[in-house]
Design a protein around this motif. Structure first.
Motif, PDB file in Angstrom:
ATOM      1  N   LEU A 203       0.842  -1.193   0.000  1.00 52.11           N
ATOM      2  CA  LEU A 203       0.000   0.000   0.000  1.00 52.11           C
ATOM      3  C   LEU A 203       0.878   1.245   0.000  1.00 52.11           C
ATOM      4  CD1 LEU A 203      -2.714  -1.130   2.568  1.00 52.11           C
ATOM      5  CD2 LEU A 203      -2.909  -1.050   0.083  1.00 52.11           C
ATOM      6  N   LYS A 204       1.961   1.165  -0.742  1.00 53.35           N
ATOM      7  CA  LYS A 204       2.905   2.277  -0.810  1.00 53.35           C
ATOM      8  C   LYS A 204       2.250   3.484  -1.478  1.00 53.35           C
ATOM      9  CE  LYS A 204       7.725   3.167  -2.046  1.00 53.35           C
ATOM     10  NZ  LYS A 204       8.956   2.576  -2.625  1.00 53.35           N
ATOM     11  N   ASN A 205       2.459   4.657  -0.886  1.00 55.22           N
ATOM     12  CA  ASN A 205       1.921   5.921  -1.412  1.00 55.22           C
ATOM     13  C   ASN A 205       0.392   5.947  -1.444  1.00 55.22           C
ATOM     14  OD1 ASN A 205       4.561   6.790  -1.854  1.00 55.22           O
ATOM     15  ND2 ASN A 205       4.587   6.004  -3.950  1.00 55.22           N
ATOM     16  N   VAL A 206      -0.240   5.148  -0.589  1.00 55.50           N
ATOM     17  CA  VAL A 206      -1.700   5.129  -0.516  1.00 55.50           C
ATOM     18  C   VAL A 206      -2.155   6.048   0.614  1.00 55.50           C
ATOM     19  CG1 VAL A 206      -3.726   3.707  -0.024  1.00 55.50           C
ATOM     20  CG2 VAL A 206      -1.899   2.823  -1.473  1.00 55.50           C
ATOM     21  N   ASP A 207      -3.158   6.855   0.343  1.00 56.04           N
ATOM     22  CA  ASP A 207      -3.679   7.791   1.340  1.00 56.04           C
ATOM     23  C   ASP A 207      -4.565   7.034   2.326  1.00 56.04           C
ATOM     24  OD1 ASP A 207      -4.555   9.936   2.788  1.00 56.04           O
ATOM     25  OD2 ASP A 207      -5.954  10.662   1.265  1.00 56.04           O
ATOM     26  N   LEU A 208      -4.008   6.700   3.480  1.00 54.82           N
ATOM     27  CA  LEU A 208      -4.750   5.973   4.509  1.00 54.82           C
ATOM     28  C   LEU A 208      -5.055   6.910   5.672  1.00 54.82           C
ATOM     29  CD1 LEU A 208      -2.843   2.561   4.671  1.00 54.82           C
ATOM     30  CD2 LEU A 208      -5.132   2.959   3.767  1.00 54.82           C
ATOM     31  N   ASN A 209      -6.334   7.112   5.951  1.00 51.45           N
ATOM     32  CA  ASN A 209      -6.723   7.899   7.113  1.00 51.45           C
ATOM     33  C   ASN A 209      -7.079   6.947   8.258  1.00 51.45           C
ATOM     34  OD1 ASN A 209      -9.359   6.950   6.612  1.00 51.45           O
ATOM     35  ND2 ASN A 209      -9.780   8.685   5.255  1.00 51.45           N
ATOM     36  N   PRO A 210      -7.384   7.446   9.446  1.00 56.72           N
ATOM     37  CA  PRO A 210      -7.684   6.551  10.575  1.00 56.72           C
ATOM     38  C   PRO A 210      -8.806   5.560  10.291  1.00 56.72           C
ATOM     39  CG  PRO A 210      -7.299   8.769  11.367  1.00 56.72           C
ATOM     40  CD  PRO A 210      -7.300   8.856   9.865  1.00 56.72           C
ATOM     41  N   ALA A 211      -9.869   6.019   9.621  1.00 56.83           N
ATOM     42  CA  ALA A 211     -10.994   5.126   9.333  1.00 56.83           C
ATOM     43  C   ALA A 211     -10.574   4.006   8.389  1.00 56.83           C
ATOM     44  CB  ALA A 211     -12.149   5.919   8.732  1.00 56.83           C
ATOM     45  N   ARG A 212      -9.772   4.354   7.380  1.00 53.55           N
ATOM     46  CA  ARG A 212      -9.308   3.330   6.441  1.00 53.55           C
ATOM     47  C   ARG A 212      -8.346   2.367   7.124  1.00 53.55           C
ATOM     48  NH1 ARG A 212      -8.157   7.386   1.295  1.00 53.55           N
ATOM     49  NH2 ARG A 212     -10.346   7.696   0.700  1.00 53.55           N
ATOM     50  N   GLY A 213      -7.533   2.893   8.043  1.00 54.74           N
ATOM     51  CA  GLY A 213      -6.640   2.024   8.795  1.00 54.74           C
ATOM     52  C   GLY A 213      -7.405   1.026   9.641  1.00 54.74           C
ATOM     53  N   GLU A 214      -8.497   1.483  10.238  1.00 56.66           N
ATOM     54  CA  GLU A 214      -9.327   0.590  11.051  1.00 56.66           C
ATOM     55  C   GLU A 214      -9.985  -0.475  10.179  1.00 56.66           C
ATOM     56  OE1 GLU A 214     -13.091   0.870  14.183  1.00 56.66           O
ATOM     57  OE2 GLU A 214     -11.983   2.673  13.597  1.00 56.66           O
ATOM     58  N   ALA A 215     -10.473  -0.063   8.995  1.00 58.16           N
ATOM     59  CA  ALA A 215     -11.090  -1.021   8.074  1.00 58.16           C
ATOM     60  C   ALA A 215     -10.071  -2.043   7.585  1.00 58.16           C
ATOM     61  CB  ALA A 215     -11.707  -0.280   6.893  1.00 58.16           C
ATOM     62  N   LEU A 216      -8.845  -1.576   7.309  1.00 56.92           N
ATOM     63  CA  LEU A 216      -7.785  -2.483   6.873  1.00 56.92           C
ATOM     64  C   LEU A 216      -7.450  -3.479   7.973  1.00 56.92           C
ATOM     65  CD1 LEU A 216      -5.585  -3.296   4.824  1.00 56.92           C
ATOM     66  CD2 LEU A 216      -4.119  -1.537   5.836  1.00 56.92           C
ATOM     67  N   ALA A 217      -7.372  -2.994   9.205  1.00 57.49           N
ATOM     68  CA  ALA A 217      -7.080  -3.876  10.329  1.00 57.49           C
ATOM     69  C   ALA A 217      -8.158  -4.942  10.485  1.00 57.49           C
ATOM     70  CB  ALA A 217      -6.962  -3.056  11.616  1.00 57.49           C
ATOM     71  N   GLU A 218      -9.413  -4.539  10.288  1.00 57.51           N
ATOM     72  CA  GLU A 218     -10.527  -5.490  10.388  1.00 57.51           C
ATOM     73  C   GLU A 218     -10.414  -6.573   9.320  1.00 57.51           C
ATOM     74  OE1 GLU A 218     -14.136  -7.308  11.495  1.00 57.51           O
ATOM     75  OE2 GLU A 218     -12.861  -5.862  12.534  1.00 57.51           O
ATOM     76  N   ALA A 219     -10.052  -6.170   8.093  1.00 60.15           N
ATOM     77  CA  ALA A 219      -9.940  -7.129   6.993  1.00 60.15           C
ATOM     78  C   ALA A 219      -8.776  -8.089   7.195  1.00 60.15           C
ATOM     79  CB  ALA A 219      -9.783  -6.381   5.671  1.00 60.15           C
TER      80      ALA A 219
END
Length: 252
Positions: A203-219
């Motif tokens: 996920l290099k150079n991908v704009d990850l905000n806190p909500a997306r980080g939480e969703a990624l962690a869930e997945a």
């Protein structure tokens, strides 16, 4: 390639399979990122045409169709994306028998470690033929001869590229997966948990905000095979914006 199970009432329908053996196999198509030829050739019959599509190194190989010397294998190097990202990573098998075809979607590539040691998943369903032409057809043309009306799954392609606009974003990958889930389960269903089988995620150079980080962690929470996660960036203005909330979820 992502794989979404088509559910009836959001419950997985039972697969229907025919008993078979390789002695009855008439033709086959296999695809993978990589192939261990010494191992695979011991698993396949030698008296039928087998087409294998695989990823290839653009620096050493070329796109095209080749006959593998001293074998019954037709090797296909398919067109690759010109975006410099992604690869040909489909893991699809089409096994043709008299009167029916077996579709196999697996998470393992064609190497012994994935099939004899590593943990992988596999989907199998058989489809009856509805109209045989009696002539040798290109594999793509063969598919129109089979009845897919009772298919228990939908295949979702992931094609590397930049897609703009909602409709274009729904054609492939996660956008297409979201569209299929809504079609199958309806727009008002609770969020469906999705398990992943990944060894590497870039996920290099991908704009990850806190909500997306939480969703990624869930997945990724139920992923037991991931050993490399790249969240780096090439420039300061491209750094992810996970902040402490998103970072904490990923570290759990």
């Amino acid at each position: 390639m992502h794989f979404a199970k088509l559910q009836e009432g959001c419950r997985i329908a039972q697969k229907e399979q025919k008993p078979t053996s390789l002695d009855h196999l008439k033709n086959a198509f296999l695809s993978a990122l990589d192939v261990d030829w010494d191992w695979l050739l011991t698993k396949l019959p030698e008296n039928i045409l087998i087409v294998i599509a695989k990823h290839w190194n653009s620096g050493q190989e070329t796109e095209g169709v080749y006959i593998l010397p001293d074998t019954n294998i037709l090797l296909v190097h398919p067109p690759l994306s010109n975006t410099q990202i992604g690869c040909f990573h489909a893991k699809l098998m089409l096994l043709f028998f008299d009167g029916w075809m077996r579709v196999v979607v697996a998470s393992g590539i064609l190497i012994p470690y994935d099939w004899e040691t590593n943990e992988n998943v596999i989907f199998v369903q058989d489809f009856p033929i509805v109209q045989a032409t009696g002539i040798k057809n290109h594999i793509v043309n063969k598919l129109s001869q089979y009845d897919f009306s009772r298919a228990k799954a939908k295949l979702i392609a992931s094609i590397p590229g930049a897609y703009k606009g909602i409709e274009n974003m729904k054609k492939y990958g996660h956008g297409s997966l979201c569209k299929v889930v809504q079609e199958v389960c309806g727009p008002n269903e609770n969020l469906i948990r999705m398990s992943t089988y990944l060894t590497s995620l870039y996920l290099k150079n991908v704009d990850l905000n806190p909500a997306r980080g939480e969703a990624l962690a869930e997945a990724l929470h139920r992923n037991t095979t991931l050993n490399h996660l790249d969240l780096s960036s090439d420039a300061e203005d491209l750094m992810n914006n996970l902040k402490s909330e998103g970072g904490t979820m990923l570290s759990l």
